[in-house]
Design a protein around this motif. Structure first.
Motif, mmCIF file in Angstrom:
data_model
loop_
_atom_site.group_PDB
_atom_site.id
_atom_site.type_symbol
_atom_site.label_atom_id
_atom_site.label_comp_id
_atom_site.label_asym_id
_atom_site.label_seq_id
_atom_site.Cartn_x
_atom_site.Cartn_y
_atom_site.Cartn_z
ATOM 1 N N GLU A 150 35.079 64.116 61.554
ATOM 2 C CA GLU A 150 33.842 64.764 61.966
ATOM 3 C C GLU A 150 33.864 64.850 63.489
ATOM 4 O OE1 GLU A 150 29.353 63.277 62.333
ATOM 5 O OE2 GLU A 150 30.115 63.208 60.276
ATOM 6 N N PHE A 175 34.715 71.593 56.090
ATOM 7 C CA PHE A 175 33.374 71.811 55.554
ATOM 8 C C PHE A 175 32.341 71.476 56.614
ATOM 9 C CE2 PHE A 175 34.298 67.401 54.603
ATOM 10 C CZ PHE A 175 33.090 66.716 54.726
ATOM 11 N N THR A 177 28.271 69.898 57.091
ATOM 12 C CA THR A 177 27.104 69.269 56.470
ATOM 13 C C THR A 177 25.884 69.882 57.131
ATOM 14 O OG1 THR A 177 28.334 67.211 56.137
ATOM 15 C CG2 THR A 177 25.938 67.117 55.920
ATOM 16 N N GLU A 181 23.379 68.817 53.058
ATOM 17 C CA GLU A 181 24.209 69.391 52.002
ATOM 18 C C GLU A 181 25.560 69.802 52.567
ATOM 19 O OE1 GLU A 181 23.447 69.777 48.733
ATOM 20 O OE2 GLU A 181 21.548 68.738 49.040
ATOM 21 N N ALA A 182 26.633 69.555 51.816
ATOM 22 C CA ALA A 182 27.967 69.983 52.226
ATOM 23 C C ALA A 182 28.162 71.440 51.832
ATOM 24 C CB ALA A 182 29.029 69.108 51.575
ATOM 25 N N HIS A 198 33.237 69.127 60.038
ATOM 26 C CA HIS A 198 34.343 68.291 59.581
ATOM 27 C C HIS A 198 35.608 69.135 59.622
ATOM 28 C CE1 HIS A 198 31.309 65.440 57.994
ATOM 29 N NE2 HIS A 198 30.652 66.546 57.727
#
Length: 223
Positions: A150, A175, A177, A181-182, A198
């Motif tokens: 991250e 991804f 966040t 929520e991802a 990330h």
């Protein structure tokens, strides 16, 4: 899949209920029969009183047809012994053990038993919130050359596309966040305020990547 869980504390009971809701059959082992109350009246799986490294107890829990075994009792030694028995004696493919001592966790990981080091994981999660940049990686490949981490992005990146972020920093965004929520971004996804980014990157590029994220995008037409 049939899944055997050793330990009916808060983690074990939550894990059992979640897995059952997902359609798996579950057996829970605990030395204390009163611990099964945590499962609630709606739990339809097996409740087996005993220790998780006893072969007869494991058989009663259905270990011979199990596809996975989780050792989440409060004892490190019990967890690792049970995990090894499940893996080595009964050939269960997916095995994981919760370990409180992070030094032990590293040793057992090298023995081929996947571990969740509770204290280390919690400390890392807290560090990522307190010190958004420079945190420990979330994952490393076995060679140590590539890692998932991250990375704290400067507010200057807000409003820019992920494609621009990737192009200028040399990373792959795995991804985001967003609002808890991802999400899997596309190249057209635009970074919003509060997004946690990330990324996959080379381990030896960490300093360079963090500097690029902190500095913001280059000016249009600039070099």
């Amino acid at each position: 899949m049939h899944i055997v869980i050793m330990g009916c504390g808060r983690v074990g009971s939550a894990l059992a209920q979640t897995l059952e809701q997902q359609g798996h059959t579950v057996a829970v082992i605990d030395q204390d029969p009163t611990a099964f109350r945590r499962l609630g009246p709606g739990f339809g799986g097996r409740r087996v009183t005993g220790v998780g490294f006893d072969q007869d107890t494991l058989r009663e829990a259905g270990i011979e047809e199990a596809g996975a075994f989780a050792a989440v009792s409060s004892g490190d030694n019990s967890n690792i012994i049970s995990a090894r028995v499940a893996r080595e004696m009964f050939g269960v493919e997916n095995v994981a053990a919760r370990i409180y001592d992070p030094r032990r966790a590293e040793v057992y990981q090298r023995l081929g038993i996947p571990t969740v080091a509770t204290v280390r994981w919690t400390a890392d999660q807290m560090l990522r919130r307190l010190l958004p940049s420079g945190a420990e990686p979330l994952w490393r490949d076995p060679t140590g050359g590539v890692q998932l981490a991250e990375v704290h992005a400067s507010p200057k990146w807000v409003g820019h596309k992920i494609s621009k972020l990737q192009e200028e920093t040399g990373v792959r965004v795995a991804f985001l966040t967003r609002l808890g929520e991802a999400i899997l971004p596309t190249s057209q996804t635009v970074l919003q305020e509060g997004d946690l980014v990330h990324v996959m990157m080379r381990a030896d590029d960490v300093d360079k990547v963090e500097a690029a994220f902190a500095g913001g995008p280059e000016e249009e037409g600039g070099h």
